[in-house]
Design an enzyme around this catalytic site. Sequence first.
Site, PDB file in Angstrom:
ATOM      1  N   SER A 109      30.414 -90.938  21.799  1.00  0.00           N
ATOM      2  CA  SER A 109      31.728 -91.518  22.069  1.00  0.00           C
ATOM      3  C   SER A 109      31.636 -93.000  22.424  1.00  0.00           C
ATOM      4  CB  SER A 109      32.411 -90.770  23.218  1.00  0.00           C
ATOM      5  OG  SER A 109      33.645 -91.402  23.541  1.00  0.00           O
ATOM      6  N   SER A 151      34.310 -94.475  23.761  1.00  0.00           N
ATOM      7  CA  SER A 151      35.346 -94.684  24.769  1.00  0.00           C
ATOM      8  C   SER A 151      34.824 -95.366  26.035  1.00  0.00           C
ATOM      9  CB  SER A 151      36.029 -93.360  25.121  1.00  0.00           C
ATOM     10  OG  SER A 151      36.775 -92.885  24.024  1.00  0.00           O
ATOM     11  N   LYS A 200      40.950 -80.531  22.268  1.00  0.00           N
ATOM     12  CA  LYS A 200      42.281 -81.139  22.184  1.00  0.00           C
ATOM     13  C   LYS A 200      43.420 -80.123  22.189  1.00  0.00           C
ATOM     14  CE  LYS A 200      41.301 -85.594  19.989  1.00  0.00           C
ATOM     15  NZ  LYS A 200      41.698 -86.514  18.900  1.00  0.00           N
ATOM     16  N   ASP A 213      47.049 -90.627  20.243  1.00  0.00           N
ATOM     17  CA  ASP A 213      46.618 -90.839  18.861  1.00  0.00           C
ATOM     18  C   ASP A 213      47.778 -91.277  17.976  1.00  0.00           C
ATOM     19  OD1 ASP A 213      43.926 -90.269  19.191  1.00  0.00           O
ATOM     20  OD2 ASP A 213      44.173 -88.129  18.779  1.00  0.00           O
ATOM     21  N   GLY A 265      42.964 -81.386   9.609  1.00  0.00           N
ATOM     22  CA  GLY A 265      42.429 -80.996  10.911  1.00  0.00           C
ATOM     23  C   GLY A 265      43.199 -81.608  12.064  1.00  0.00           C
ATOM     24  N   GLY A 266      42.516 -81.756  13.206  1.00  0.00           N
ATOM     25  CA  GLY A 266      43.172 -82.241  14.406  1.00  0.00           C
ATOM     26  C   GLY A 266      43.729 -83.639  14.270  1.00  0.00           C
ATOM     27  N   GLY A 289      38.581 -97.809  11.136  1.00  0.00           N
ATOM     28  CA  GLY A 289      38.741 -96.814  12.194  1.00  0.00           C
ATOM     29  C   GLY A 289      38.840 -97.382  13.595  1.00  0.00           C
TER      30      GLY A 289
END
Length: 293
Positions: free
Chosen positions: A22, A24, A76, A113, A140-141, A259
């Site tokens: 990640s 983040s 999620k 998101d 997908g998610g 991205g």
Amino acid sequence: MTTTYSAAVPYAHVIGDPIGHSKSPLIHNFWIEKLGLEAEYTAELVENDPDALAAFLAGACDDDSWRGCNVTMPHKQTIIAHMDSLDPVAAKVGAVNTVVRQEDGTLRGFNTDVAGFLEPLRDLLGQTHLFRMARIIGAGGAARAIVTALAAENFVQVLAARDPAKAQALLDELDPDGEHHVAPLTHFAEATDFEFDDREGCCDLIVNASPLGMRGKPPLAFDLSHVPPGSIFYEIVTDPIETPFLKAAREAGFQTIDGYAMLIGQAAEAFERFFGAPAPRQYDAELRERLLA
């Protein structure tokens, strides 16, 4: 994973399984540094197990310094059952990627998101178009947030997936009144001789919402003959930052969005909720350099 924090310092996490990849923590700690905040942000492994998720949240909620967490796969959707309330966007998407501890100790789930995806498109969407269409790869998610975002912006959507029935179910759930379409993933991999009509005044997006093209995954097979003139290519994969999908589009002269745009945009929405200050976006160029290092 257990982390020791400074006494009374506000802190937040990103949780998932796996979590070591990640970016983040780099993003949030960069902003913390720039603002001179007394705060901390870390990555925490929370195993793909309902008991592990419940135990993590129970322990975190007992700490007044804990501001919340970002949520990545595979939690999620499963984390929704542990929320005391949901923001309307998260409820619509059916996925939570940001949990915020409220002043009364309750947990509220958000989905940043959607806003993160739309952020680099805001100038474009402020224009008037005769017609808007998005061709989206993946069901997908990530696609849940993207479909929700684009439905609100009046896009006709073509959703391509390995399982067209899954794609249709997603569209029926998230925008049942929309005039959308589904296609097998192979549809866009094969060349077409379709002649596009005049696209003057139209807005066309090509979005990779799948993990195809990610490091260690097969590339996304996409033939550019399916792309209307003037289309914008949008990639959500961040490793590598230039996937074969984006590289082919850029070399063909199309506008591209990588991205990091969505990654940074969604993080900024969460950062302000955690730490009560807007992310210092004037440093985005420097942040991108650190992400690429």
